[in-house]
Design an enzyme around this catalytic site. Structure first.
Site, mmCIF file in Angstrom:
data_model
loop_
_atom_site.group_PDB
_atom_site.id
_atom_site.type_symbol
_atom_site.label_atom_id
_atom_site.label_comp_id
_atom_site.label_asym_id
_atom_site.label_seq_id
_atom_site.Cartn_x
_atom_site.Cartn_y
_atom_site.Cartn_z
ATOM 1 N N HIS A 59 26.135 -2.921 -18.263
ATOM 2 C CA HIS A 59 25.558 -3.928 -17.367
ATOM 3 C C HIS A 59 24.186 -4.346 -17.887
ATOM 4 O O HIS A 59 23.880 -5.538 -18.002
ATOM 5 C CB HIS A 59 25.459 -3.374 -15.942
ATOM 6 C CG HIS A 59 24.550 -4.155 -15.035
ATOM 7 N ND1 HIS A 59 24.894 -5.391 -14.530
ATOM 8 C CD2 HIS A 59 23.307 -3.902 -14.568
ATOM 9 C CE1 HIS A 59 23.903 -5.850 -13.780
ATOM 10 N NE2 HIS A 59 22.924 -4.968 -13.793
ATOM 11 N N ASP A 73 16.467 -33.253 -33.662
ATOM 12 C CA ASP A 73 17.317 -32.070 -33.537
ATOM 13 C C ASP A 73 16.471 -30.864 -33.904
ATOM 14 O O ASP A 73 15.268 -30.981 -34.100
ATOM 15 C CB ASP A 73 18.556 -32.177 -34.462
ATOM 16 C CG ASP A 73 19.720 -31.327 -33.954
ATOM 17 O OD1 ASP A 73 19.506 -30.127 -33.729
ATOM 18 O OD2 ASP A 73 20.821 -31.877 -33.762
ATOM 19 N N TRP A 79 20.897 1.783 -21.499
ATOM 20 C CA TRP A 79 20.685 0.664 -22.432
ATOM 21 C C TRP A 79 19.631 0.993 -23.477
ATOM 22 O O TRP A 79 19.552 0.351 -24.515
ATOM 23 C CB TRP A 79 20.319 -0.609 -21.678
ATOM 24 C CG TRP A 79 18.871 -0.741 -21.299
ATOM 25 C CD1 TRP A 79 18.248 -0.137 -20.252
ATOM 26 C CD2 TRP A 79 17.866 -1.516 -21.962
ATOM 27 N NE1 TRP A 79 16.927 -0.490 -20.226
ATOM 28 C CE2 TRP A 79 16.661 -1.336 -21.258
ATOM 29 C CE3 TRP A 79 17.862 -2.356 -23.071
ATOM 30 C CZ2 TRP A 79 15.473 -1.956 -21.638
ATOM 31 C CZ3 TRP A 79 16.661 -2.963 -23.443
ATOM 32 C CH2 TRP A 79 15.491 -2.754 -22.725
ATOM 33 N N SER A 122 21.300 -12.841 -34.829
ATOM 34 C CA SER A 122 21.433 -14.141 -34.165
ATOM 35 C C SER A 122 20.097 -14.582 -33.584
ATOM 36 O O SER A 122 19.666 -15.724 -33.763
ATOM 37 C CB SER A 122 22.498 -14.036 -33.076
ATOM 38 O OG SER A 122 22.303 -15.006 -32.086
ATOM 39 N N SER A 123 19.427 -13.661 -32.900
ATOM 40 C CA SER A 123 18.157 -14.024 -32.260
ATOM 41 C C SER A 123 17.069 -14.301 -33.281
ATOM 42 O O SER A 123 16.242 -15.196 -33.091
ATOM 43 C CB SER A 123 17.689 -12.902 -31.324
ATOM 44 O OG SER A 123 18.539 -12.825 -30.226
ATOM 45 N N HIS A 136 9.286 -3.261 -24.822
ATOM 46 C CA HIS A 136 8.360 -3.923 -23.918
ATOM 47 C C HIS A 136 8.200 -5.413 -24.218
ATOM 48 O O HIS A 136 8.320 -6.238 -23.320
ATOM 49 C CB HIS A 136 7.018 -3.219 -23.774
ATOM 50 C CG HIS A 136 6.345 -3.698 -22.534
ATOM 51 N ND1 HIS A 136 6.718 -3.279 -21.290
ATOM 52 C CD2 HIS A 136 5.440 -4.666 -22.339
ATOM 53 C CE1 HIS A 136 6.053 -3.961 -20.388
ATOM 54 N NE2 HIS A 136 5.259 -4.802 -20.991
ATOM 55 N N GLU A 147 10.411 -7.123 -25.419
ATOM 56 C CA GLU A 147 11.708 -7.677 -25.022
ATOM 57 C C GLU A 147 11.707 -8.112 -23.551
ATOM 58 O O GLU A 147 12.236 -9.164 -23.212
ATOM 59 C CB GLU A 147 12.814 -6.646 -25.261
ATOM 60 C CG GLU A 147 14.179 -7.014 -24.695
ATOM 61 C CD GLU A 147 14.848 -8.197 -25.391
ATOM 62 O OE1 GLU A 147 14.443 -8.521 -26.515
ATOM 63 O OE2 GLU A 147 15.771 -8.769 -24.793
ATOM 64 N N TYR A 180 9.273 -9.220 -21.925
ATOM 65 C CA TYR A 180 8.535 -10.489 -21.826
ATOM 66 C C TYR A 180 9.334 -11.627 -22.426
ATOM 67 O O TYR A 180 9.226 -12.782 -21.983
ATOM 68 C CB TYR A 180 7.162 -10.360 -22.487
ATOM 69 C CG TYR A 180 6.255 -9.437 -21.715
ATOM 70 C CD1 TYR A 180 6.382 -9.343 -20.332
ATOM 71 C CD2 TYR A 180 5.316 -8.640 -22.330
ATOM 72 C CE1 TYR A 180 5.594 -8.489 -19.599
ATOM 73 C CE2 TYR A 180 4.520 -7.776 -21.591
ATOM 74 C CZ TYR A 180 4.667 -7.704 -20.236
ATOM 75 O OH TYR A 180 3.888 -6.854 -19.519
ATOM 76 N N SER A 220 6.963 -23.723 -14.576
ATOM 77 C CA SER A 220 5.820 -24.634 -14.676
ATOM 78 C C SER A 220 6.273 -26.089 -14.636
ATOM 79 O O SER A 220 5.690 -26.920 -13.934
ATOM 80 C CB SER A 220 5.050 -24.379 -15.979
ATOM 81 O OG SER A 220 4.512 -23.081 -15.978
ATOM 82 N N HIS A 255 3.833 3.039 -21.714
ATOM 83 C CA HIS A 255 3.895 3.216 -20.265
ATOM 84 C C HIS A 255 5.343 3.421 -19.795
ATOM 85 O O HIS A 255 5.563 3.727 -18.636
ATOM 86 C CB HIS A 255 3.205 2.060 -19.514
ATOM 87 C CG HIS A 255 3.879 0.735 -19.626
ATOM 88 N ND1 HIS A 255 3.202 -0.446 -19.611
ATOM 89 C CD2 HIS A 255 5.168 0.395 -19.748
ATOM 90 C CE1 HIS A 255 4.042 -1.447 -19.722
ATOM 91 N NE2 HIS A 255 5.250 -0.958 -19.804
ATOM 92 N N HIS A 256 6.314 3.239 -20.701
ATOM 93 C CA HIS A 256 7.695 3.558 -20.348
ATOM 94 C C HIS A 256 7.984 5.039 -20.544
ATOM 95 O O HIS A 256 9.080 5.492 -20.242
ATOM 96 C CB HIS A 256 8.657 2.752 -21.218
ATOM 97 C CG HIS A 256 8.563 1.276 -20.982
ATOM 98 N ND1 HIS A 256 9.302 0.648 -20.014
ATOM 99 C CD2 HIS A 256 7.807 0.315 -21.565
ATOM 100 C CE1 HIS A 256 9.017 -0.649 -20.031
ATOM 101 N NE2 HIS A 256 8.106 -0.877 -20.945
ATOM 102 N N THR A 296 -1.017 -12.778 -15.930
ATOM 103 C CA THR A 296 0.083 -13.058 -15.005
ATOM 104 C C THR A 296 -0.459 -13.645 -13.717
ATOM 105 O O THR A 296 0.100 -14.595 -13.155
ATOM 106 C CB THR A 296 0.878 -11.778 -14.709
ATOM 107 O OG1 THR A 296 1.076 -11.075 -15.929
ATOM 108 C CG2 THR A 296 2.220 -12.104 -14.103
ATOM 109 N N LYS A 327 -1.258 -17.216 -14.045
ATOM 110 C CA LYS A 327 -0.085 -18.084 -13.936
ATOM 111 C C LYS A 327 0.313 -18.289 -12.470
ATOM 112 O O LYS A 327 0.554 -19.414 -12.036
ATOM 113 C CB LYS A 327 1.091 -17.498 -14.727
ATOM 114 C CG LYS A 327 0.797 -17.384 -16.207
ATOM 115 C CD LYS A 327 2.039 -17.385 -17.059
ATOM 116 C CE LYS A 327 2.734 -18.701 -17.097
ATOM 117 N NZ LYS A 327 2.020 -19.723 -17.863
ATOM 118 N N ARG A 357 17.863 7.633 -10.995
ATOM 119 C CA ARG A 357 18.775 6.626 -11.556
ATOM 120 C C ARG A 357 19.934 7.313 -12.258
ATOM 121 O O ARG A 357 19.888 8.474 -12.585
ATOM 122 C CB ARG A 357 18.064 5.817 -12.647
ATOM 123 C CG ARG A 357 16.920 5.031 -12.251
ATOM 124 C CD ARG A 357 16.130 4.601 -13.485
ATOM 125 N NE ARG A 357 16.837 3.583 -14.274
ATOM 126 C CZ ARG A 357 16.331 3.016 -15.367
ATOM 127 N NH1 ARG A 357 15.149 3.368 -15.802
ATOM 128 N NH2 ARG A 357 17.002 2.105 -16.026
#
Lengths: 579, 180
Positions: free
Chosen positions: A111, A141, A181, A212-213, A296, A298, A300, A311, A345-346, A371, A374, A493
């Site tokens: 998931h 293009d 994950w 790909s990315s 991390h 990722e 963002y 925006s 921090h993870h 943040t 924003k 979890r």
């Protein structure tokens, strides 16, 4: 805004030689940024349905204590006859289709991976990015249209490998990889627990999705730096383009680290290396450092394009330019930069020194500053504006509210002392679903409802869109808000079962899922209504810009749908008239 | 309109991007030696230090060293420590005994790995002699006495992270190697 009369004049001339949508070669060999963007969006919707169905199984399993769906451990003889998802084997015994508790962990793992790599990223970067970055900067293009084609078609390959990974043996506990994950070693390298080919296929899948990315990221960087229309300076680019630019830089810098880390997992598993194996002098914590150095940025990557989309929408429906444009652009840049220096921090619980923890706490909290800029700028954009609560605006305001809520719990979790208590509890699950499942997904729906008339030239039912929003809004909050309570009470979890004390809020949470699923059905009915049942074309007067005067970016100067090839004569962006 | 993607500016940016990807990949793949060097220098993750001579200073302050030994399930070795704990002055040299016995009837090749907790004290746990990260072969039924000579670096009281630590646990694990 530079009006682009030439493109209007051209649209029925050579710009509109649009091949038939029923020709498969149009899609297979496509080098057109709009067609590729459409394929990305459809791919993301399919992956989203699959990933969403998996979360349905998770919530079904957790609806009450005990083991509902993943009862495979108990399959002795005919015990399975009255169990859910029971299938009779040729020898008369019954087996659980979804396996045992390991099957639950596989569901949770997949998931997460599917929603991140095959839903949010393709929708935001591949889908909206491909569609609207060239349109917004006045480019015909993408810079490398054929590479764009490869970027897309690698994704279904990666998705197929991930799907096969769920079906082949994972290890002693059953099919699939169930280590989360994050793919932490030693669970992912243990021959005993995940010795089967499942994990190897998953590594390959992520490698291909990563390639790909990265190809896509290079394409966007070159496009944005070299293909802007005359007058479209970096500081005049719409904020959505800025958000994609920051995002693809994050991809370029972080994905190779993931590729390196999972390559080491692969060699540890198959070629006898000991990068993460304590028995051979390696260190499993090093995997965590590598993973989160990617992980991390990722998160963002998942949310920044959403910032850009919101925006554009808030500005359009407040009929005002975005408040503090430069501050908004550089807030995203600084979020991107700080995103690379907060990864530990993870992993507060691995036993860092106090001063190191203090650094990561402080650095993490600093992210709240850009943040906050924003959030306040969006509110200031709305302030005094002529607000039109059309469907995209509903989703955008919903995004701002829910993302802020998720951000607040993020500041709580940034404290290492509190995190030591809440680490790996449902509080964390609630936090990242508020910023992703509601933040990123609400931004995707906002962008979808905002640009769908532009992409299709058709009108959708505002009633159905609004209904979708309100059902979703109520549903996801009922799913995830109670998970804060569960986490604070200590529910961990990644377990298929839990003590009776956690039953009440889990039940509520599962009801929330059912409500959200109804919302998803409304969404698909809205699409059916729009494309098949009524198929209402935009009227000529509002064909270019159905949202009126507030929509000032270049894509609204073109017809809807835009000509197959646009900007044969480049638009000129005047000073004072930008974003 | 046909625009060739291979303009010099485009190629330049592609080259920059590819160099960045290659550079990040190279750093990631070399993480092991980099991380190793980082841990040795900083004592990160409880990595202990090796020293060649005892310090000149002995503080008038004691510290308790606890010893933990273990083997993963299924390892045919008995791993014991001669003392569960030892209290000594900071800077004083200590001697700890460990014994390993091969319980099986064939030679067992194994390697020892260790660290200290709290992890932050790794920088100050100095070993003068130890058995670690070297393959050892234990003959059937053989018992080996393995000493560790160590001291606690007096600088431990100067670090804010470690000055309040009064107990350090040294943990040893013996892992059987595949071909033994």
């Amino acid at each position: 805004m530079a009006t682009n009369q030439t493109a209007h004049a051209d649209e029925h001339a050579h710009g509109d030689h649009r091949p038939s949508p029923y020709n498969p070669l149009r899609w297979l060999f496509s080098t057109n940024h709009k067609d590729i963007g459409t394929m990305y969006l459809i791919f993301a919707i399919i992956a989203g349905v699959i990933g969403g169905a998996m979360s349905g199984l998770i919530r079904w399993e957790l609806a009450e204590p005990g083991v509902q769906i993943f009862w495979g451990m108990a399959d002795a003889g005919n015990l399975g006859t009255d169990k859910l998802f029971s299938v009779q084997m040729p020898d008369g015994s019954h087996k659980a289709i979804f396996g045992n508790e390991h099957g639950y962990n596989v569901m949770v793992t997949m998931h997460g991976l599917i929603m991140i790599f095959f839903m949010v990223m393709p929708a935001m970067i591949g889908g909206f990015g491909n569609w609207f970055v060239p349109l917004m900067i006045g480019a015909p293009d993408m810079a490398f249209p054929r590479m764009n084609n490869i970027s897309f078609w690698l994704l279904p390959v990666a998705f197929a490998l991930a799907t096969i990974s769920m079906l082949v043996p994972g290890g002693s506990m059953g099919q699939g990889f169930g280590g989360g994950w994050t793919l932490y070693a030693p669970l992912s390298t243990s021959q005993q627990l995940h010795g089967g080919p499942s994990m190897d296929l998953l590594i390959l899948s992520l490698h291909i999705a990563g390639i790909s990315s990265i190809l896509g990221a290079i394409n966007f960087i070159v496009t944005i730096f070299n293909m802007r229309a005359p007058g479209m300076t970096l500081h005049r680019m719409p904020l959505f383009v800025w958000s994609i630019l920051v995002t693809v830089w994050l991809l370029l810098l972080s994905l190779p680290v993931l590729a390196g880390a999972i390559t080491m997992l692969l060699t540890d598993r198959n070629f006898g290396t000991n990068f993460f194996n304590a028995a051979g002098g390696g260190d499993p914590v090093m995997y965590q450092h590598l993973f989160w150095f990617f992980g991390h940025p990722e998160v963002y990557i998942l949310i920044l394009p959403g910032f850009g989309i919101v925006s554009q929408i808030v500005s359009t429906f407040s009929k005002k330019p975005v408040f503090g444009y430069l501050g908004m652009a550089y807030a995203m840049v600084s979020i991107g930069v700080i995103g690379f220096i907060v990864w530990a921090h993870h992993m507060y619980t691995v036993g860092m020194g106090l001063e190191l923890e203090a650094y990561f706490v402080a650095a993490t909290m600093i992210i709240a500053v850009p943040t906050g800029i924003k959030i306040f700028s969006w509110i200031a954009t709305m302030w005094g504006g002529s607000i039109d609560l059309k469907v995209p605006m509903l989703w955008a305001i919903g995004f701002i509210f829910l993302f802020t809520l998720g951000g607040v719990t993020g500041v709580v979790l940034a404290n290492s002392g509190i995190d030591t208590v809440l680490h790996d509890t449902y509080y964390v699950v609630a936090h990242f679903h508020y910023v992703l499942s509601m933040g990123a997904v609400f931004a995707i729906f906002a962008g979808f409802y905002y640009w769908l008339p532009k992409m299709s030239g058709l009108k959708y039912s505002g009633l159905l869109g609004g209904l979708h929003f309100w059902i979703f809004f109520v549903g996801v909050n009922i799913i995830f808000f109670p998970q804060h309570f569960l986490g604070l009470q200590g529910m961990p979890r990644r377990y298929a079962d839990y003590p009776d004390g956690f039953a009440y809020w889990n039940y509520v949470s599962s009801i929330g899922y059912a409500i959200t699923a109804v919302g998803a059905l409304v969404f698909f009915y809205m699409l059916l209504d729009m494309f098949v049942l009524r198929r209402r074309k935009l009227e000529t007067a509002e064909n270019a810009s159905p949202w009126g005067e507030g929509a000032t970016t270049l894509e609204w100067t073109l017809s809807s749908p835009p000509p197959f090839h646009q900007f044969n004569e480049l638009p000129v962006v005047a000073e004072e008239k930008h974003h | 309109m046909a625009m060739s993607p291979n303009t010099p500016q485009n190629i330049r940016w592609v080259a920059i991007c590819v160099a960045i990807v290659g550079g990040m990949l190279a750093i990631a793949l070399n993480a092991a030696p980099l991380y190793d060097a980082f841990c040795k220098v900083t004592g990160f993750g409880g990595t202990t230090q090796t020293a060649t001579k005892a310090p000149g200073v002995v503080l008038d302050q004691t510290i308790e060293i606890r010893f933990d030994v273990n083997v993963p399930p299924g390892t045919p070795l008995e791993f014991k420590t001669g003392q569960t704990s030892e209290t000594l002055k900071i800077g004083e040299t200590g001697l700890a005994h460990f014994t390993v016995r091969n319980l099986s009837d064939r030679p067992v090749k194994a390697i020892a790995s260790y660290n200290v907790t709290p992890h932050t004290t790794g920088l100050y746990f100095q070993k003068l002699q130890c058995f670690c990260f070297e393959d050892m072969v234990f003959q059937p039924g053989q018992t080996l006495d393995l000493p560790v000579i160590y001291f606690i670096d007096p600088d431990i009281v100067k670090n804010r992270d470690t000055r309040d630590v009064h107990t350090i646990t040294l943990s040893y694990t013996y892992y059987q190697q595949a071909d033994g």
